[in-house]
Design an enzyme around this catalytic site. Structure first.
Site, short mmCIF file in Angstrom:
data_model
loop_
_atom_site.label_atom_id
_atom_site.label_comp_id
_atom_site.label_asym_id
_atom_site.label_seq_id
_atom_site.Cartn_x
_atom_site.Cartn_y
_atom_site.Cartn_z
N GLY A 23 0.77 -1.25 0.00
CA GLY A 23 0.00 0.00 0.00
C GLY A 23 0.80 1.28 0.00
CD GLU B 244 2.04 0.52 7.23
OE1 GLU B 244 1.58 0.69 6.08
OE2 GLU B 244 2.01 -0.57 7.81
CG ASP B 245 -1.02 2.07 2.99
OD1 ASP B 245 -0.54 1.53 4.00
OD2 ASP B 245 -1.75 1.46 2.19
CG ASP C 23 -7.76 -0.23 10.11
OD1 ASP C 23 -8.42 0.03 11.12
OD2 ASP C 23 -8.28 -0.65 9.06
CG ASP D 44 -5.65 -3.55 -1.82
OD1 ASP D 44 -5.34 -3.13 -0.70
OD2 ASP D 44 -5.84 -4.76 -2.07
NE ARG E 122 -2.24 -2.90 -4.10
CZ ARG E 122 -2.32 -3.14 -2.80
NH1 ARG E 122 -2.24 -2.15 -1.94
NH2 ARG E 122 -2.45 -4.39 -2.35
C1 PRP Z 1 -2.67 -2.31 5.18
C2 PRP Z 1 -1.76 -1.10 5.37
C3 PRP Z 1 -1.05 -1.38 6.65
C4 PRP Z 1 -2.05 -2.24 7.42
C5 PRP Z 1 -2.70 -1.42 8.47
O1 PRP Z 1 -1.95 -3.31 4.55
O2 PRP Z 1 -0.89 -0.95 4.30
O3 PRP Z 1 0.15 -2.05 6.44
O4 PRP Z 1 -3.02 -2.71 6.50
O5 PRP Z 1 -3.65 -2.17 9.19
P1 PRP Z 1 -3.49 -2.46 10.74
O6 PRP Z 1 -3.10 -1.18 11.41
O7 PRP Z 1 -4.87 -2.92 11.13
O8 PRP Z 1 -2.48 -3.54 10.92
P2 PRP Z 1 -2.68 -4.58 3.88
O9 PRP Z 1 -2.61 -5.74 4.84
O10 PRP Z 1 -4.03 -4.21 3.38
O11 PRP Z 1 -1.71 -4.94 2.70
P3 PRP Z 1 -1.32 -4.05 1.41
O12 PRP Z 1 -0.50 -2.89 1.92
O13 PRP Z 1 -0.51 -4.99 0.58
O14 PRP Z 1 -2.59 -3.60 0.74
#
Ligand code: PRP
Length: 183
Positions: free
Chosen positions: A48, A103-104, A107, A164, A170
């Site tokens: 991401g 980080e993007d 959450d 995504d 993306r």
């Molecule tokens: C997303 C985002 C962070 C993570 C945040 O990645 O890029 O790394 O989730 O969530 P959290 O704080 O609840 O751990 P994702 O697992 O969707 O993978 P991606 O970046 O490949 O889309």
């Protein structure tokens, strides 16, 4: 605001390309001040963050280096609620380096907690976190996220600018709400 796609799953634009660009310029200026005289290593958390790190790196007026790490989390749902696993490790040794984890979105914080523990064990000189987006409920203080672009409401599901749904969207230049299809 027109959409790059007429996809019915795309909702309201939450952050335009211009808003994102302007905020990244501010974050870049802040990092430039905070890391003056040093060569920070930007660690992009795949996938991401690849769009954000590309823009952020160019907004920092310092020699920066880049490395990439990939993790995946397993849970009972599409939300990250399970165990984090390292999928691709860094190429470089971060011992003694000034590391900025990029980080993007933060959450639940699960991914970040794992990465912080993992990277701190490698003895960097410093470890900071820069995220484009943080959820309102994310405990930014206890997660020690020093740089936050935007804070968003907990019930907004976003796509675009690296984020995504099932690997799509993306490549949108902006961040839009995602509307779950019925059924
Ligand atoms: C997303 C985002 C962070 C993570 C945040 O990645 O890029 O790394 O989730 O969530 P959290 O704080 O609840 O751990 P994702 O697992 O969707 O993978 P991606 O970046 O490949 O889309």
């Amino acid at each position: 605001m027109s959409f790059a796609s007429d996809d019915s799953e795309l909702g309201e634009v939450l952050l335009t390309a211009e808003q994102i660009h302007d905020r990244i310029a501010e974050l870049g200026a802040q990092l430039t001040r905070d890391y003056a005289g040093r060569t920070p290593l930007l660690v992009c958390v795949l996938k991401g963050s690849f769009v954000f790190v590309a823009d952020l790196a160019r907004a920092v007026d310092l020699p920066v280096e880049l490395d990439f790490i990939a993790v995946s989390s397993y849970g009972s749902s599409t939300r990250t609620s399970g165990v984090v696993r390292l999928v691709k490790d860094l190429d470089s040794d971060i011992g003694g380096r000034d590391v900025i984890l990029v980080e993007d979105i933060v959450d639940s914080g699960l991914t970040l907690r794992y990465l912080r523990r993992n990277l701190e064990a490698r003895n960097p000189a410093s470890l900071a976190v820069c995220t484009l987006i943080a959820r309102e409920s994310a405990d930014i203080a206890s997660l020690d996220v020093g740089y936050v672009g935007f804070t968003i409401a907990d019930d907004d599901w976003l796509v675009g600018y690296g984020l995504d749904v099932a690997q799509r969207y993306r490549n949108l230049g902006y961040l839009a709400k995602y509307i779950r299809p019925e059924g």
